[in-house]
Structure formats: C-alpha cells, structure tokens
Design a protein around this motif. Structure first.
Motif, PDB file in Angstrom:
ATOM      1  N   MET A 103       9.217  -0.976  -2.818  1.00  0.00           N
ATOM      2  CA  MET A 103       8.123  -0.498  -3.663  1.00  0.00           C
ATOM      3  C   MET A 103       8.398  -0.813  -5.139  1.00  0.00           C
ATOM      4  O   MET A 103       9.516  -0.688  -5.609  1.00  0.00           O
ATOM      5  CB  MET A 103       7.983   1.021  -3.483  1.00  0.00           C
ATOM      6  N   ASN A 104       7.348  -1.232  -5.811  1.00  0.00           N
ATOM      7  CA  ASN A 104       7.489  -1.628  -7.198  1.00  0.00           C
ATOM      8  C   ASN A 104       6.266  -1.130  -7.977  1.00  0.00           C
ATOM      9  O   ASN A 104       5.181  -1.656  -7.822  1.00  0.00           O
ATOM     10  CB  ASN A 104       7.570  -3.169  -7.225  1.00  0.00           C
ATOM     11  N   LYS A 105       6.483  -0.110  -8.782  1.00  0.00           N
ATOM     12  CA  LYS A 105       5.367   0.421  -9.572  1.00  0.00           C
ATOM     13  C   LYS A 105       5.660   0.158 -11.044  1.00  0.00           C
ATOM     14  O   LYS A 105       6.687   0.601 -11.563  1.00  0.00           O
ATOM     15  CB  LYS A 105       5.212   1.928  -9.348  1.00  0.00           C
ATOM     16  N   SER A 123       2.807  -0.762  -4.092  1.00  0.00           N
ATOM     17  CA  SER A 123       3.278  -1.408  -5.313  1.00  0.00           C
ATOM     18  C   SER A 123       2.058  -1.775  -6.143  1.00  0.00           C
ATOM     19  O   SER A 123       1.028  -2.155  -5.595  1.00  0.00           O
ATOM     20  CB  SER A 123       4.039  -2.694  -4.967  1.00  0.00           C
TER      21      SER A 123
END
Ligand code: S3P
Length: 171
Positions: A1-3, A73
């Motif tokens: 996950m990439n926020k 993400s």
C-alpha cells in the motif's frame, strides 16, 4: 500500500500537483474536497452555506478516516483545513503513508487567492485588506498542523513539474 498525501493552505496547488504526480507514477488521484462534494451532491460553498462549517468538518473527518483506513494506494489532495481539525493530523504518518506540505509564502498565497476566491467560503466575501490579515493569522495558526507532514516542499517560483520531481525524489 502506498498513500501519498498533499496538504497545505488554500491556493498552494495541492490538487494540481496531486493530479500530475498521480498520472506520472500511475496511482489513482483523489481530491478530498471533490469526494465531499460528491457525497453531498453539493459544492463546498453550498455545504458551508446550508449546513455550516461544523457539519463540513465532521464529514471531512469521517471521509478522510475512511480513505486512510482502506487498503488502497493513491495520491490524495486534502482541503486546506483538513489537517487542522478532529485529530486528522495524526493520520499523516505511518506504514505506507508519505505526506507533503506544499508551503507557499504569504505573498504568493495573497496573490493566488485574490484571483481565485469565489469557491472558497472562508474568504469569498472578504475585501483585499481583510483577506490579507485573515490569511496571515490563519496560516500562523495552522502551521503547527501543516508541519506534521513528513516532508515540506516550498513551492514559490517553482513549476508544477519541478515540484512533482521533488516529491518523486522523496517517495
Ligand atoms: C478550506 C479549504 C478548502 C475547502 C474548504 C475549507 C480551509 O480546500 O476544503 O473551503 O479550511 O482551508 P482548498 O484548500 O482545496 O481550497
């Protein structure tokens, strides 16, 4: 996950930069103000007018929390006040989250917002001098929350492309 979360004062360029960055790195782009408007089927200005600011802040908090709790993400641009209410600033760090404060000088903010204040209920009705004083005070109060971002990027005199490159180098 990439926020990836972009925050900063009204007029600092959050939405434009977030959309450009999202395209470049191939992540979905989300804009919290747009999400709120879609949820209510009303403009931000009308939400403030019809329901008041407290209602807006509660909704902003619940929709922001839901986004941050998801596994998705994305690149997300916040509203100018988002980090400053309801403990939202505590959601700006953690596993898989990078937050960036787009920091513009007061002079830059005056000049940008003077040309584009109609859709912004907090300043829409203000004359130039009143708006200047409001922004100076408001920015001073909010700086504490903005500084909770993981990174600060100054934006005066930089092109959107240059700002995107700078963010890319940090993620
Ligand atoms: C606000 C900023 C606005 C919008 C609302 C309140 C604020 O977003 O969320 O009008 O409190 O600074 P932008 O920063 O995208 O204009």
């Amino acid at each position: 996950m990439n926020k990836i979360i972009l925050l900063g004062y009204m007029g600092s360029g959050k939405s434009v930069i977030a959309e450009l960055l999202a395209q470049k790195i191939g992540l979905p782009f989300k804009d919290l103000d747009e999400i709120i408007e879609r949820h209510e089927n009303l403009s931000i200005k009308d939400i403030f007018k019809q329901q008041g600011e407290i209602y807006f802040r509660k909704l902003e908090n619940s929709l922001f929390k839901a986004l941050m709790a998801s596994d998705e993400s994305f690149v997300l641009s916040l509203g100018g006040g988002t980090p400053c209410y309801a403990g939202n600033h505590e959601l700006l760090a953690g596993q898989g989250i990078s937050s960036f404060y787009l920091k513009a000088s007061l002079a830059e903010l005056y000049s940008r917002l003077n040309k584009d204040k109609a859709g912004r209920p907090l300043i829409a009705e203000m004359e130039q001098e009143e708006m200047k004083e409001f922004i100076a005070k408001h920015l001073f109060e909010r700086s504490f929350f903005y500084s909770k971002a993981l990174h600060t990027i100054t934006v005066d005199n930089k092109s959107p492309e240059a700002i995107v490159l700078e963010i890319e180098s940090l993620i």
